[in-house]
Design a protein around this motif. Structure first.
Motif, short mmCIF file in Angstrom:
data_model
loop_
_atom_site.label_atom_id
_atom_site.label_comp_id
_atom_site.label_asym_id
_atom_site.label_seq_id
_atom_site.Cartn_x
_atom_site.Cartn_y
_atom_site.Cartn_z
N TRP A 94 0.90 -1.10 0.14
CA TRP A 94 -0.03 -0.02 -0.02
C TRP A 94 0.85 1.18 0.05
CZ3 TRP A 94 -4.98 -0.45 -0.67
CH2 TRP A 94 -5.76 -1.82 -0.07
N HIS A 95 0.59 2.19 -0.79
CA HIS A 95 1.30 3.37 -0.92
C HIS A 95 0.39 4.52 -1.26
CE1 HIS A 95 5.08 1.55 -1.37
NE2 HIS A 95 5.73 2.23 -2.45
N THR A 155 5.73 5.29 1.29
CA THR A 155 5.32 3.83 1.38
C THR A 155 4.38 3.74 2.80
OG1 THR A 155 7.46 3.33 0.49
CG2 THR A 155 6.42 1.56 1.75
N MET A 156 3.23 3.11 2.59
CA MET A 156 2.34 3.00 3.74
C MET A 156 2.62 1.56 4.41
SD MET A 156 0.87 5.73 4.42
CE MET A 156 -0.04 5.03 5.57
N GLN A 157 2.36 0.50 3.88
CA GLN A 157 2.23 -0.82 4.38
C GLN A 157 2.28 -2.11 3.45
OE1 GLN A 157 2.40 -2.05 7.70
NE2 GLN A 157 2.49 -4.34 6.74
N LEU A 167 -1.21 9.70 9.21
CA LEU A 167 -0.74 8.73 8.38
C LEU A 167 -0.37 7.33 9.22
CD1 LEU A 167 1.78 10.89 6.82
CD2 LEU A 167 0.15 10.01 5.72
N GLN A 168 -0.08 7.56 10.48
CA GLN A 168 0.04 6.21 11.24
C GLN A 168 -1.28 5.72 11.45
OE1 GLN A 168 3.06 4.84 12.83
NE2 GLN A 168 1.53 3.54 12.82
N ARG A 210 -2.08 3.55 8.37
CA ARG A 210 -1.19 2.50 8.44
C ARG A 210 -1.61 1.45 9.28
NH1 ARG A 210 4.23 0.67 7.46
NH2 ARG A 210 5.00 -0.48 8.87
N LEU A 235 5.63 3.90 11.72
CA LEU A 235 5.77 4.57 10.12
C LEU A 235 6.84 5.81 10.43
CD1 LEU A 235 4.72 5.00 7.35
CD2 LEU A 235 3.00 6.35 8.14
N PRO A 244 7.24 8.48 7.85
CA PRO A 244 6.74 9.15 6.55
C PRO A 244 7.44 10.15 6.10
CG PRO A 244 5.62 10.14 8.45
CD PRO A 244 6.58 9.04 9.08
N VAL A 257 -5.59 5.91 -1.07
CA VAL A 257 -4.43 4.99 -0.65
C VAL A 257 -4.74 3.89 -1.71
CG1 VAL A 257 -5.50 3.82 1.14
CG2 VAL A 257 -2.99 3.50 0.91
#
Length: 204
Positions: free
Chosen positions: A24-25, A62-64, A118-119, A122, A144, A146, A181
């Protein structure tokens, strides 16, 4: 303090030519404020030795990660997407500030703040993976960091002169709204992160 930057493109565990990875981005090719900010750093980035700049279409946060594409069954991926849709229900868009640029051991990057929303995003994506595979099978650490990378170092070099050169650029920032996302199939064969989009989830 770290004395040198290092080559970002070494083969990390599990990676090899031709292999790709579901992740996931957040992507920014269609975010004018972000692409404009990146353009403002173009001249100083071009003057830095040993760096591979990121083209606008590949700008990302980059997220996860999910897993290597050859190890994730299609049915599992579909279930993870459905779980993510459920977990992100009623998750509103939010604003972030990107920049100014800093030198990292493997990148020149734009930090992204605030971290909290953002966290949270995620965490929801991680929970969706856990819904399908169980909480003990969620890949990567939860915290994260970020950032949006402007470029990746391809050659070891002393870090101090690079910091000095980057300091010549204006300390520019940009604000943008995170509205979606993306699940992507990521490849790094060409000393660049490139991807095929799989699913885009809109925040509403």
């Amino acid at each position: 303090m770290i004395d040198e930057v290092r080559d970002h493109w070494y083969w990390r565990p599990g990676w090899r030519p031709g292999r790709s990875f579901y992740t996931w981005h957040l992507t920014f090719a269609d975010a004018p404020a972000v692409t404009g900010l990146v353009t403002s750093y173009a001249d100083v980035l071009a003057a830095l030795p040993g760096i591979d700049p990121v083209p606008p279409q590949w700008l990302h946060l980059t997220m996860q990660g999910v897993g290597f594409a050859d190890r994730v069954p299609a049915a599992d991926l579909d279930e993870i997407v459905l779980a993510a849709e459920s977990r992100l229900a009623r998750s509103a868009p939010f604003k972030v500030t990107i920049g100014p640029a800093v030198v990292d051991p493997e990148t020149v990057q734009l930090p992204v703040t605030p971290v909290a929303p953002l966290q949270d995003l995620r965490d929801r994506l991680r929970a969706a993976i856990g819904d399908v595979w169980g909480p003990d099978a969620i890949p990567e650490l939860p915290q994260l960091n970020p950032h949006v990378s402007l470029g990746y170092w391809n050659t070891p070099a002393p870090i101090a002169p690079l910091i000095h050169q980057l300091a010549k650029a204006p300390a520019a920032t940009a604000t943008t709204t995170i509205t979606a996302v993306s699940l992507i199939n990521l490849n790094r064969d060409h000393q660049m992160y490139e991807w095929t989009p799989i699913k885009n989830l809109t925040l509403t």
